[in-house]
Structures are given as structure tokens and as C-alpha cells.
Design an enzyme around this catalytic site. Structure first.
Site, PDB file in Angstrom:
ATOM      1  N   LYS A  67       0.811  -1.229   0.000  1.00 49.02           N
ATOM      2  CA  LYS A  67       0.000   0.000   0.000  1.00 49.02           C
ATOM      3  C   LYS A  67       0.843   1.277   0.000  1.00 49.02           C
ATOM      4  O   LYS A  67       0.455   2.269  -0.600  1.00 49.02           O
ATOM      5  CB  LYS A  67      -0.966  -0.003   1.184  1.00 49.02           C
ATOM      6  CG  LYS A  67      -2.091  -1.010   1.004  1.00 49.02           C
ATOM      7  CD  LYS A  67      -3.122  -0.894   2.093  1.00 49.02           C
ATOM      8  CE  LYS A  67      -4.195  -1.952   1.914  1.00 49.02           C
ATOM      9  NZ  LYS A  67      -5.259  -1.848   2.905  1.00 49.02           N
ATOM     10  N   ASP A 103      -9.878   2.901   1.834  1.00 45.88           N
ATOM     11  CA  ASP A 103      -9.940   2.253   3.154  1.00 45.88           C
ATOM     12  C   ASP A 103     -10.580   3.171   4.194  1.00 45.88           C
ATOM     13  O   ASP A 103     -11.348   2.725   5.048  1.00 45.88           O
ATOM     14  CB  ASP A 103      -8.529   1.877   3.641  1.00 45.88           C
ATOM     15  CG  ASP A 103      -8.000   0.616   2.978  1.00 45.88           C
ATOM     16  OD1 ASP A 103      -8.812  -0.249   2.603  1.00 45.88           O
ATOM     17  OD2 ASP A 103      -6.763   0.490   2.843  1.00 45.88           O
TER      18      ASP A 103
HETATM   19  P1  NAP Z   1       0.825  -3.791   9.995  1.00 48.21           P
HETATM   20  O1  NAP Z   1       1.150  -2.515   9.298  1.00 48.21           O
HETATM   21  O2  NAP Z   1       1.763  -4.935   9.931  1.00 48.21           O
HETATM   22  O3  NAP Z   1       0.568  -3.410  11.558  1.00 48.21           O
HETATM   23  C1  NAP Z   1       0.362  -4.424  12.504  1.00 48.21           C
HETATM   24  C2  NAP Z   1      -0.115  -3.799  13.817  1.00 48.21           C
HETATM   25  O4  NAP Z   1      -0.453  -4.857  14.721  1.00 48.21           O
HETATM   26  C3  NAP Z   1       0.936  -2.937  14.530  1.00 48.21           C
HETATM   27  O5  NAP Z   1       0.302  -1.911  15.240  1.00 48.21           O
HETATM   28  C4  NAP Z   1       1.562  -3.958  15.493  1.00 48.21           C
HETATM   29  O6  NAP Z   1       2.149  -3.383  16.645  1.00 48.21           O
HETATM   30  C5  NAP Z   1       0.328  -4.734  15.917  1.00 48.21           C
HETATM   31  N1  NAP Z   1       0.659  -6.068  16.422  1.00 48.21           N
HETATM   32  C6  NAP Z   1       1.095  -7.133  15.701  1.00 48.21           C
HETATM   33  N2  NAP Z   1       1.284  -8.198  16.507  1.00 48.21           N
HETATM   34  C7  NAP Z   1       0.953  -7.784  17.767  1.00 48.21           C
HETATM   35  C8  NAP Z   1       0.936  -8.431  19.045  1.00 48.21           C
HETATM   36  N3  NAP Z   1       1.288  -9.728  19.194  1.00 48.21           N
HETATM   37  N4  NAP Z   1       0.543  -7.724  20.112  1.00 48.21           N
HETATM   38  C9  NAP Z   1       0.178  -6.423  19.982  1.00 48.21           C
HETATM   39  N5  NAP Z   1       0.171  -5.753  18.810  1.00 48.21           N
HETATM   40  C10 NAP Z   1       0.558  -6.431  17.709  1.00 48.21           C
HETATM   41  O7  NAP Z   1      -0.569  -4.379   9.481  1.00 48.21           O
HETATM   42  P2  NAP Z   1      -1.812  -3.552   8.881  1.00 48.21           P
HETATM   43  O8  NAP Z   1      -1.676  -3.477   7.411  1.00 48.21           O
HETATM   44  O9  NAP Z   1      -1.957  -2.314   9.674  1.00 48.21           O
HETATM   45  O10 NAP Z   1      -3.021  -4.556   9.163  1.00 48.21           O
HETATM   46  C11 NAP Z   1      -3.511  -4.796  10.483  1.00 48.21           C
HETATM   47  C12 NAP Z   1      -4.672  -5.779  10.412  1.00 48.21           C
HETATM   48  O11 NAP Z   1      -5.780  -5.175   9.771  1.00 48.21           O
HETATM   49  C13 NAP Z   1      -4.372  -7.057   9.625  1.00 48.21           C
HETATM   50  O12 NAP Z   1      -4.941  -8.142  10.296  1.00 48.21           O
HETATM   51  C14 NAP Z   1      -5.084  -6.851   8.310  1.00 48.21           C
HETATM   52  O13 NAP Z   1      -5.470  -8.075   7.721  1.00 48.21           O
HETATM   53  C15 NAP Z   1      -6.281  -6.046   8.755  1.00 48.21           C
HETATM   54  N6  NAP Z   1      -6.847  -5.213   7.687  1.00 48.21           N
HETATM   55  C16 NAP Z   1      -8.154  -5.390   7.348  1.00 48.21           C
HETATM   56  C17 NAP Z   1      -8.728  -4.601   6.375  1.00 48.21           C
HETATM   57  C18 NAP Z   1     -10.160  -4.814   6.020  1.00 48.21           C
HETATM   58  O14 NAP Z   1     -10.592  -4.342   4.967  1.00 48.21           O
HETATM   59  N7  NAP Z   1     -10.920  -5.474   6.841  1.00 48.21           N
HETATM   60  C19 NAP Z   1      -7.987  -3.614   5.713  1.00 48.21           C
HETATM   61  C20 NAP Z   1      -6.658  -3.443   6.090  1.00 48.21           C
HETATM   62  C21 NAP Z   1      -6.096  -4.258   7.081  1.00 48.21           C
HETATM   63  P3  NAP Z   1       3.730  -2.974  16.657  1.00 48.21           P
HETATM   64  O15 NAP Z   1       3.816  -1.633  15.999  1.00 48.21           O
HETATM   65  O16 NAP Z   1       4.052  -2.970  18.090  1.00 48.21           O
HETATM   66  O17 NAP Z   1       4.444  -4.060  15.887  1.00 48.21           O
END
Ligand code: NAP
Length: 264
Positions: A67, A103
């Protein structure tokens, strides 16, 4: 044939091809438009996108991990994409690549009511959280951002708004709670990893979980059991996908068809 695709790495789990293909069929466009999933490694993205217009593609969705990189490849950016710093939708038109972000608006459309003036807790500070915080701040919500890595929450708030917090309000008096972390995706224990307690949600709260895969997620199951309103990640996927489809085709998206296909 006008081609559309979702670019991701991995991408086989994506529900977008089923959802968008069902929408194209419902609009009577199935003979003229197609939507497919294309697995693209990060180091192949620039080359792949550059080749797409010549292969009949008129647009694409981009998902994890592309993205931010997609934004850098575009010739033109919508203001939303530029301010969020990420694109989930590309349009190939007149030899140029235009980047959009649906989004943020997708999240707002999925909510049961306006978030203006609502006290909101956003968990996470990754790419998804950026769009969520940007959207809610612009909508007039009072947004507090908690993240496991505190510095990321601080950086996010400096760039898109909101207030970084080390811990949520102990009284948990939030109108809206959004899980924008990936916790729950691999079956992790939500209530162990995030500063949330089951049996503390209330009927006047709305709880959103961006994570989808197992419906309902443990977070949404607990919130619903306490009587809170819940919005799942599929609904947000549907709403952002509908907005992308409208950008590409200029037609009103058949939301119910997309919802059914995404949930099937
Ligand atoms: P990302 O950029 O990799 O960010 C991951 C986030 O999760 C960070 O804030 C990270 O914290 C936190 N995290 C990961 N493991 C953790 C743990 N064990 N304990 C606490 N915090 C944890 O991912 P993203 O793109 O933002 O996506 C996040 C989620 O949203 C994913 O599951 C994705 O599939 C979902 N999503 C859904 C949609 C939809 O349309 N429904 C759209 C976009 C994303 P740190 O900074 O501390 O690592």
C-alpha cells in the site's frame, strides 16, 4: 476486455476476486470486465504495475505489503491517499497511474452511526491504523491511539492526528473501539495481547475488528455477548471494495451482492 486485479503478497486468501467478480456479474459487466488476484513480490511491484496498462488492465487494488509502495509508483495521488500515505486503489488512465485510498471512507461507511464527537480508542499503529485514525479524526471523533510499540503510535499521531496513550482509560468509557492491529489473525489471544478485558463492553459501545478470517473474531464475540454493537473486517472490506468498483466503473456498487460473495 477491461481487466482489474488485486496485487498482494501473499494474495491467495483474498476475498476481493470473488466479491468483485460477483459485483461485475450483477452489473451485467461480466463479459467486458474481469477481476483476478496477482501475487507480486515487493521487488516486482514497480515492473508489474508498469506493464499492466499494456495488458488491458484499467485498475487494481493493492493490499499488504504494497500500500505504501503503490503510492510512490503513482503519477497522480488523491488528497486522501497523499495524506494517509498509502493507496489501496490504482486507476490506469491516459497513460498515467492514479492512486486513491478507499480504506478510510470504507471504514466510515461501515460504522452504524457518525463518529463525530465520539470518544474513540484505536488499537494499532500500522498501515491499517493510519487510515482508520485519519478517517476518524477528519470525521470529528476524539481519537486515542494505543500501540504495543509506543513510538509508532506517537509517530502516527504526529502525522495524521489523534493522541497517543500508554494505556486506555481504566473506566473504558469509549463510544467506539477499533482493533487495527493484526492480533487475532493467527489465533493469538486478543485479551492477552491487547489492553482489553472481556465482559467490560457495554450496550452503548461500538466495537470494530479489522481482522477477519474467523467470524466472529474472539473480540467481536465478546463484545456482542456484552450487548455492544459490532462491525467486522468483512464489512469494511466490502465497503472499501464497493468504493473502488465505483471509481473504476462509474456505476453504483451492488453492496448486498458483494457482501454475500465476501462472506460465502
Ligand atoms: P501492519 O502494518 O503490519 O501493523 C500491525 C499492527 O499490529 C501494529 O500496530 C503492530 O504493533 C500490531 N501487532 C502485531 N502483533 C501484535 C501483538 N502480538 N501484540 C500487539 N500488537 C501487535 O498491518 P496492517 O496493514 O496495519 O493490518 C492490520 C490488520 O488489519 C491485519 O490483520 C489486516 O489483515 C487487517 N486489515 C483489514 C482490512 C479490512 O478491509 N478489513 C484492511 C486493512 C487491514 P507494533 O507496531 O508494536 O508491531
Amino acid at each position: 476486455m477491461r481487466r482489474l486485479a488485486v496485487l498482494g503478497y501473499p494474495v491467495s486468501h483474498s476475498r476481493s476476486p470473488a466479491m468483485q467478480s460477483a459485483a461485475l456479474a450483477e452489473l451485467g459487466l461480466a463479459g467486458e470486465w474481469t477481476y483476478e488476484a496477482i501475487k507480486v513480490a515487493p521487488d516486482e511491484l514497480a515492473e508489474r504495475v508498469a506493464a499492466m496498462p499494456g495488458e488491458g488492465f484499467v485498475g487494481a487494488n493493492v493490499t499488504v505489503p504494497h500500500k505504501e509502495a503503490a503510492l510512490a509508483l503513482a503519477d497522480e495521488l488523491s488528497e486522501t491517499a497523499r495524506e494517509i500515505g498509502a493507496a489501496n486503489t490504482l486507476v490506469f488512465e491516459g497513460g498515467a497511474v492514479r492512486a486513491e485510498n478507499t480504506d478510510a471512507e470504507g471504514l466510515l461507511r461501515a460504522l452504524p452511526a457518525s463518529s463525530s464527537g465520539k470518544r474513540t480508542l484505536v488499537l494499532g499503529a500500522g498501515g491499517a491504523a493510519r487510515a482508520v485514525v485519519w478517517a476518524l479524526v477528519r470525521e470529528g471523533a476524539r481519537v486515542e491511539v494505543w500501540n504495543r510499540t509506543v513510538l509508532s503510535a506517537r509517530n502516527l499521531c504526529e502525522e495524521v492526528g489523534g493522541t497517543p496513550i500508554p494505556n486506555p482509560d481504566p473506566k473504558f468509557e469509549y463510544d467506539l473501539v477499533v482493533n487495527a492491529t493484526s492480533v487475532g489473525l493467527q489465533g493469538e489471544d486478543t485479551f492477552e495481547r491487547l489492553p482489553l478485558t472481556a465482559h467490560r463492553f457495554r450496550e452503548w459501545q461500538t466495537v470494530v475488528d479489522l481482522v477477519y478470517g474467523s467470524e466472529p473474531t474472539p473480540l467481536l464475540a465478546a463484545a456482542a455477548a456484552d450487548g455492544a454493537k459490532v462491525v467486522d473486517g468483512i464489512e469494511i472490506l466490502v465497503q472499501q471494495g464497493a468504493l473502488s468498483l465505483e471509481i473504476w466503473t462509474g456505476r453504483e456498487a451492488p453492496i448486498e451482492t458483494m457482501r454475500e460473495a465476501a462472506r460465502r
